[in-house]
Motif scaffolding. Structure first.
Motif, PDB file in Angstrom:
ATOM      1  N   ARG A  90       0.931  -1.200  -0.040  1.00  0.00           N
ATOM      2  CA  ARG A  90      -0.021   0.070  -0.160  1.00  0.00           C
ATOM      3  C   ARG A  90       0.799   1.188  -0.007  1.00  0.00           C
ATOM      4  NH1 ARG A  90      -4.427  -1.852  -1.962  1.00  0.00           N
ATOM      5  NH2 ARG A  90      -2.711  -2.880  -3.011  1.00  0.00           N
ATOM      6  N   ALA A 119      -4.444   2.089  -1.031  1.00  0.00           N
ATOM      7  CA  ALA A 119      -4.226   1.423  -2.541  1.00  0.00           C
ATOM      8  C   ALA A 119      -2.724   1.179  -2.905  1.00  0.00           C
ATOM      9  CB  ALA A 119      -4.919   2.333  -3.562  1.00  0.00           C
ATOM     10  N   GLU A 123      -3.079   1.572  -8.771  1.00  0.00           N
ATOM     11  CA  GLU A 123      -4.541   1.312  -8.503  1.00  0.00           C
ATOM     12  C   GLU A 123      -5.370   2.407  -8.331  1.00  0.00           C
ATOM     13  OE1 GLU A 123      -4.690  -0.809  -4.967  1.00  0.00           O
ATOM     14  OE2 GLU A 123      -3.873  -2.923  -5.570  1.00  0.00           O
ATOM     15  N   MET A 124      -6.614   2.175  -8.463  1.00  0.00           N
ATOM     16  CA  MET A 124      -7.615   3.510  -8.388  1.00  0.00           C
ATOM     17  C   MET A 124      -7.727   3.599  -6.815  1.00  0.00           C
ATOM     18  SD  MET A 124      -8.369   4.912 -11.368  1.00  0.00           S
ATOM     19  CE  MET A 124      -9.730   5.827 -11.172  1.00  0.00           C
ATOM     20  N   VAL A 125      -7.986   4.886  -6.533  1.00  0.00           N
ATOM     21  CA  VAL A 125      -8.345   5.212  -4.929  1.00  0.00           C
ATOM     22  C   VAL A 125      -9.122   6.596  -5.333  1.00  0.00           C
ATOM     23  CG1 VAL A 125      -6.233   6.708  -4.820  1.00  0.00           C
ATOM     24  CG2 VAL A 125      -7.444   5.453  -2.795  1.00  0.00           C
ATOM     25  N   ASP A 137     -11.646  10.501  -8.299  1.00  0.00           N
ATOM     26  CA  ASP A 137     -10.989   9.404  -8.353  1.00  0.00           C
ATOM     27  C   ASP A 137      -9.451   9.628  -8.995  1.00  0.00           C
ATOM     28  OD1 ASP A 137     -13.171   7.873  -7.697  1.00  0.00           O
ATOM     29  OD2 ASP A 137     -14.028   8.071  -9.684  1.00  0.00           O
ATOM     30  N   VAL A 139      -5.329   7.711  -9.731  1.00  0.00           N
ATOM     31  CA  VAL A 139      -4.463   6.552  -9.567  1.00  0.00           C
ATOM     32  C   VAL A 139      -3.218   6.821  -8.851  1.00  0.00           C
ATOM     33  CG1 VAL A 139      -3.090   5.263 -11.599  1.00  0.00           C
ATOM     34  CG2 VAL A 139      -5.281   6.028 -12.037  1.00  0.00           C
TER      35      VAL A 139
END
Length: 151
Positions: A90, A119, A123-125, A137, A139
């Motif tokens: 993460r 994330a 990954e999208m967060v 939103d 990346v």
């Protein structure tokens, strides 16, 4: 002649290795050599090789695939690590500050924000822009850094 059941009842037989009990041949499998807390990164020195039954060795993650990953739960010593026990590290953690960057046509704008979830890289967060209080939103690009695509 005293049977096995009688010996067990008398406490004269100690626990046999699992492979001997089932009749299956033991398989060398990587297991954790120490307890690992949730959220810790696994290293090469966290693993040892031990014999296990084929059923216990099923879906065991190779050491090379597990090293550098983050644990999803507390894993006691002797645990066979499987794919659902680890995730990509993460880089952004829920509730922590992040730098939100938007790039378009050679122009880059950065502002402060707060992550709404954890994330890993790519990954999208969802993040909150602290100056406008809008949810975006994004990346994950790196540690505490996210990118929003230009509309």
């Amino acid at each position: 002649m005293i049977g096995r059941l009688s010996l067990v009842a008398l406490g004269l037989v100690t626990a046999l290795p699992a492979a001997a009990q089932t009749g299956a041949a033991a398989v060398e499998v990587p297991v954790l050599s120490r307890a690992v807390a949730r959220g810790q990164l696994l290293g090469q020195d966290d693993f040892a090789s031990e014999p296990r039954t084929p059923a216990q060795a099923r879906n065991a993650l190779p050491v090379g695939d597990a090293v550098g990953k983050e644990t999803t739960r507390l894993l006691p010593a002797g645990t066979v690590v499987r794919a659902n026990d680890v995730i990509a590290p993460r880089l952004v953690r829920r509730g922590e500050p992040v730098t939100i960057t938007i790039r378009s046509a050679g122009l880059a704008i950065a502002t402060g924000g707060r992550a709404l979830a954890s994330a890993g890289a790519g990954e999208m967060v969802r993040v909150v822009n602290l100056s406008t209080n809008r949810t975006l939103d994004a990346v994950v690009e790196g540690p505490d850094a996210v990118r929003v695509t230009a509309p």
